[in-house]
Structures are given as C-alpha cells and as structure tokens.
Scaffold this motif. Structure first.
Motif, short mmCIF file in Angstrom:
data_model
loop_
_atom_site.label_atom_id
_atom_site.label_comp_id
_atom_site.label_asym_id
_atom_site.label_seq_id
_atom_site.Cartn_x
_atom_site.Cartn_y
_atom_site.Cartn_z
N VAL A 383 1.43 9.01 6.16
CA VAL A 383 1.64 7.86 7.05
C VAL A 383 2.97 7.20 6.69
CG1 VAL A 383 0.72 5.64 7.83
CG2 VAL A 383 -0.84 7.53 7.28
N ASP A 384 3.77 6.93 7.69
CA ASP A 384 5.07 6.29 7.48
C ASP A 384 4.86 4.78 7.36
OD1 ASP A 384 7.74 5.71 7.28
OD2 ASP A 384 8.19 6.05 9.40
N ILE A 385 5.00 4.26 6.15
CA ILE A 385 4.79 2.84 5.88
C ILE A 385 6.14 2.13 5.90
CG2 ILE A 385 3.81 1.13 4.31
CD1 ILE A 385 1.71 3.05 5.29
N ALA A 386 6.25 1.12 6.72
CA ALA A 386 7.50 0.35 6.79
C ALA A 386 7.78 -0.32 5.45
CB ALA A 386 7.41 -0.70 7.89
N LEU A 390 5.22 -2.00 2.27
CA LEU A 390 4.98 -1.21 1.08
C LEU A 390 4.29 -2.03 -0.01
CD1 LEU A 390 8.28 0.83 0.55
CD2 LEU A 390 6.05 1.72 1.26
N LEU A 391 3.38 -1.38 -0.71
CA LEU A 391 2.72 -1.97 -1.88
C LEU A 391 3.01 -1.17 -3.15
CD1 LEU A 391 -0.75 -2.73 -0.26
CD2 LEU A 391 1.13 -4.34 -0.65
N ASP A 392 3.39 0.07 -3.01
CA ASP A 392 3.67 0.96 -4.13
C ASP A 392 4.89 0.47 -4.90
OD1 ASP A 392 4.23 3.07 -5.84
OD2 ASP A 392 4.90 4.42 -4.25
N PRO A 393 4.72 0.09 -6.18
CA PRO A 393 5.87 -0.47 -6.92
C PRO A 393 7.00 0.54 -7.12
CG PRO A 393 3.99 -0.10 -8.39
CD PRO A 393 3.49 0.09 -6.99
N GLU A 394 6.67 1.81 -7.25
CA GLU A 394 7.73 2.81 -7.43
C GLU A 394 8.56 2.95 -6.16
OE1 GLU A 394 8.37 7.39 -8.97
OE2 GLU A 394 6.41 6.81 -8.20
N ALA A 395 7.90 3.00 -5.02
CA ALA A 395 8.63 3.14 -3.75
C ALA A 395 9.50 1.92 -3.48
CB ALA A 395 7.64 3.37 -2.61
N ILE A 396 8.98 0.74 -3.78
CA ILE A 396 9.75 -0.49 -3.58
C ILE A 396 11.00 -0.50 -4.47
CG2 ILE A 396 9.70 -3.00 -3.87
CD1 ILE A 396 6.70 -2.85 -3.11
N ALA A 397 10.83 -0.10 -5.73
CA ALA A 397 11.94 -0.13 -6.68
C ALA A 397 13.01 0.89 -6.34
CB ALA A 397 11.41 0.12 -8.10
#
Length: 539
Positions: A383-386, A390-397
């Motif tokens: 799923v493409d999350i805008a 985002l909640l995933d800390p790795e993806a945000i960082a």
C-alpha cells in the motif's frame, strides 16, 4: 502473577518444526475485536481457524508486550505482560489454548538486544553509575572533545550513541534512541532474559523467534568500525557506510544461544529461529545454528530485500544450505512486516496473479521451514502510504529512499463488501489497501481457483509428501528464466520446475519429466512452461 497450567501443544515428534510452515501475524493489523482501530489478541483468536485451514503448523506472533510503541512493539517496556491495546495475559492464554486445539503451535518474538527507554531496567540504569543495574545497558564516557565513544551508526540513521544528562555518559542504541542497547555480556542480564523465556514457556509457548540476535553483544573496547568498500548498491543511511565489525556479532553470542537452547530442551519439543541480517548473515546463521546445541534454525533475508526473484538467487541461496549434519536448518520467507509485499516488488500488476501462484509453489518446494506473512496467501499488494500518514520511524527518517514498512502492515481484509473489510473498525491505525477488498478472505474462499485455495492445496500437498517437507534438494538446472531441482526422501523423488520470466520457455530435454503431476499452476503439456508457471512432478 502465577502462570496457568500449561496448555499442551499438539503431539508430534521432537522435530515437528523441521520443514514446518509458519504463519506470521502482525497483531496490530490482523483483526480488531474492540473497535479501537488496532488489532488485538482476541481478534487473532477469533480468526485462527483461517490459519489452520491453510495447512500451517505454527503461528509466529510479532510483539504484543507492554511498549510505548515507538517501534511498534519492538521497544519492550515489560517482557512479561501484554500491552493493554492488545489485551491481557488471560487473552494470551486463551489464544494459546485455541491454537493448540486447532493443531497450531505458538512462536513469539523475543527481543534480547534492546529494550524501550521506558523499561524500569533502563530507568534504574540511567539513575546511577553505581546502582544494581548500572551495567545492564551499554554506557560510555564521551571522548575528550565531547563526541561519542565510537563511530558506530544506528540502523535508523545517525550515531548509535545518545548523551544522557543524568549519568553524564552516552548510551548505545543500534536502532532508535528510544531503544537502548542491553549489555548482553552481563550475566545478570542474560539470566533475566532466560527467566523471561521460561515465563512464556510456562504459559504454553512452543518456541521463539529471536529478533536481531546478532546485535545482542558488542565489542567492550568500543573499537571504531572501518569504512565499507564501495559497491553498486545505494547507500541511504550512515549505517551503510561501515563494516559492522564491532557493534554487533561478538564472539560470545553463541555461548548465550547455547544457554537458550538448553532451556528450550528442558521443555521438550521447542523451536528457536534467529533473525540475522547484514552482510555477514550467512556465516552467522550457520554459526548460530551449529552443532545441534544452539538454535534450531535461522531466518534468511536472501529474498526479503531482493529487488527481483531470479533463478540464480534461489539456486545460490539453496546451495549455501546443503544437507550436511554440521550445518543448521534454514528458514525462508518472501515477505514479512519489515519488507515490501513481494507481488509489488517482483512483478507487474498484470502478471501478479500468475506470479503469486508460482511464488507460493516455489516457497513451498524449498528445503527448510517456510514462513508466510499474513495476507500473502491472498496476494496482498504493497500500500502506498503518503508521507504525512507515515508511522514507520525508519521510513520517516530516510524518506524517500526507504520504502515504508507501513505499506506491508496495513489491515487484513476479511470481508470484501464490508465498510471495515471485516477488520473490526472503519478507521484502522493504517489505511486499507485500495485493491484489498477484491482480495478479501471471503471473496477468495468462494472462488475455487483463488490464490487462497491454491495456498491450501499447495500446503496440503507439501504436508503429505516427506520429500517436499524435509527431503534432500539437488539443483538440476538454472538459467536466466528456468529453475529445476529435485526433492527426495523415503524413496520418493519429485521434480520441481519454475519459469521466472514473463514469456513461455521450453524445458531443456536433459530434464526428465515423465512423471505424474502433483501440482501445477497451469494446464497443458510439460514441455513448455508458460510465463510465471511452476509444477511439481512425482518421478
């Protein structure tokens, strides 16, 4: 709290796990029983019949322990209790009892390399340099210029050290700064972790997946890591620029694993599987499973982060795990909660249906344990999350260079026509996949030719044939498109053939295929394999 009477696991041989099919459940996203938007233990219990119907041997539960959820449960604040968002210990006991009644075993995550910074152990450790728990975490003085004690980098980005004003020292964290590193060298820490394992074994747990276990111990000298040589792989984090020689993989880890194994042996037919990632994972997986007195298996990352599924990758991975009594038993997965969905990584939407069927048959044909991630039996897409969601800390960082783990953690679709897809709430913690309603369990259950029913058929066949479940494996042929290997056990020989390409391919005449078809993704002759096709023949 007094542990309940142990709920007996299904009876079987001491090595029930050898060749087992294990279903991973990510509790937040499986089923919500109370409408708060987050999956829970009671939701899992209510849907265990689905897991049993697939032909699975066991369930692996990702963390459900008390946690502030900075890393969604992999930051544990109490190893021996259930976080209230998931339920209670009584709910867990009921889950175990129901699983065992259905013939399923329960494997849970154990996170032994780090805790949450909210854990009482860390609170006590940071309070004083001389307290009873002062040495339960990895603390070190600053260098003369105030900089961190070593150049070690965090998996999630930035230095692996954070300054703590209370102790006037740095503490180590290989992941988030809210996940301080336990000092695995400390005998008291080891004993507390073993006591925690015993707590869950007494509640009827049948085994453990040991999370990031190669991070359990560090080099006490705090030696700087050397730079990694240049490669053609993209480097998205400072962590990627180093050879991780000193912040993980210490030579004393195997001795601790032997203590874990000895504890499991007290309880009979337990199972332990190590999560081991990184550039040196092959050596470590074999080291951590060597000699029959360490762990039973190791969880391979060969496929989880691969950009493409190719015959060469499969053949090379299988070759590293020969039938050799000095080498441990492998475990394979194509998807999990940390990796993008395979049908989105490895193929196009137009080929997804055929590819998913071939991929599932391939996984079930491999020598080793196989892990299916929830929804993999449905062919769920990433799923493409805008970014703002985002909640995933790795993806945000590391945005946008790291593909969000959130996209593989979205809610399980149970009822295609329901507003909440049968998950239990219409506004779950992560959004539903836009195409997931059409892939829901009830939709596929009613379609005899669905991927769900194909999964049931494949696993039923695997369980009925020792050659597929635990037999020897010999690669017969591999090129840019085709892979052929033989499985054999108890006088039975099976030929497994796969076409990884998007065009039909002729099977080489050197490969004998005059057997009876056990499983095939397609109809027609055995001389030509259609695009993304697979078959298993009994010779």
């Amino acid at each position: 709290m007094t542990a309940p009477a142990v709920q007996s696991a299904p009876s079987a041989s001491e090595q029930w796990w050898k060749g087992a099919a294990i279903y991973q459940i990510y509790p937040r996203s499986f089923a919500d029983s109370n409408g708060d938007g987050i999956g829970d233990l009671n939701g899992i219990t209510a849907h265990l019949d689905h897991v049993a119907s697939l032909g699975m041997d066991a369930v692996w539960l990702s963390p459900f322990f008390t946690s502030p959820m900075k890393d969604f449960g992999y930051d544990v604040a109490n190893y021996r209790d259930v976080d209230p968002i998931f339920g209670t210990l009584a709910d867990f006991d009921a889950l175990v009892a129901r699983a065992h009644a259905l013939g399923l075993r329960i494997i849970i995550d154990q996170v032994y390399s780090h805790t949450s910074n909210d854990h009482p152990w860390f609170q006590a450790s940071r309070a004083s340099r001389s307290g009873d728990m002062a040495d339960w975490y990895v603390w070190a003085d600053a260098k003369a210029d105030g900089s961190p004690p070593s150049n070690w980098q965090s998996v999630f980005g930035g230095p692996a050290w954070t300054w703590d004003a209370r102790r006037q020292q740095y503490y180590l964290h290989n992941f988030l700064k809210e996940q301080p590193q336990l000092n695995g060298h400390n005998p008291a820490v080891q004993q507390e972790l073993l006591d925690t394992a015993r707590f869950w074994l007494d509640r009827g747990v049948d085994g453990f997946r040991l999370d990031a276990i190669n991070f359990a111990m560090h080099d006490p000298a705090l030696t700087d890591n050397p730079p990694a040589p240049a490669t053609n792989r993209a480097r998205t984090r400072p962590f990627d620029f180093q050879l991780k020689l000193h912040n993980q993989s210490h030579a004393d880890i195997p001795a601790f694993l032997e203590r874990i194994r000895a504890l499991l042996d007290e309880y009979g037919a337990g199972f332990t599987v190590a999560e081991i990632g990184g550039e040196d994972s092959d050596r470590e997986m074999k080291l951590f499973t060597a000699g029959g007195k360490r762990l039973d298996s190791a969880y391979s990352f060969d496929f989880l982060y691969a950009d493409a599924l190719k015959p060469e990758l499969v053949a090379d991975s299988l070759a590293r795990w020969p039938n050799d009594p000095t080498i441990g038993w492998p475990s394979w997965a194509f998807e999990n909660h940390d990796a993008p969905r395979a049908v989105s990584r490895w193929t196009t939407p137009g080929n997804a249906r055929a590819f998913a069927r071939m991929k599932l048959l391939l996984l079930a044909s491999l020598r080793g344990n196989i892990f299916l991630y929830q929804g993999e039996e449905l062919g769920l897409t990433q799923v493409d999350i805008a970014f703002e969601d985002l909640l995933d800390p790795e993806a945000i960082a590391n945005w946008p260079m790291t593909l969000s783990r959130d996209g593989a953690r979205t809610p399980m679709p149970w009822v295609g026509a329901a507003d909440d897809l049968g998950f239990g709430s219409v506004t779950p913690w992560l959004p539903f996949g836009g195409d997931h309603a059409a892939l829901a369990v009830d939709v596929q259950d009613a379609d005899a030719d669905s991927l769900l029913n194909w999964t049931r058929r494949v696993l039923t066949t695997r369980n009925a044939h020792p050659a597929l479940r635990a037999g020897d494996l010999r690669v017969l042929f591999s090129d840019d498109a085709l892979l052929a290997f033989e499985r054999a056990a108890d006088g039975e020989r099976l030929l497994c053939l796969f076409n990884f390409s998007d065009t039909a391919r002729r099977v080489p005449e050197t490969i004998a295929r005059d057997g009876a078809v056990l499983l095939a993704t397609h109809d027609g002759d055995m001389d030509t394999l259609p695009a993304f096709a697979g078959l298993v023949l009994r010779l």
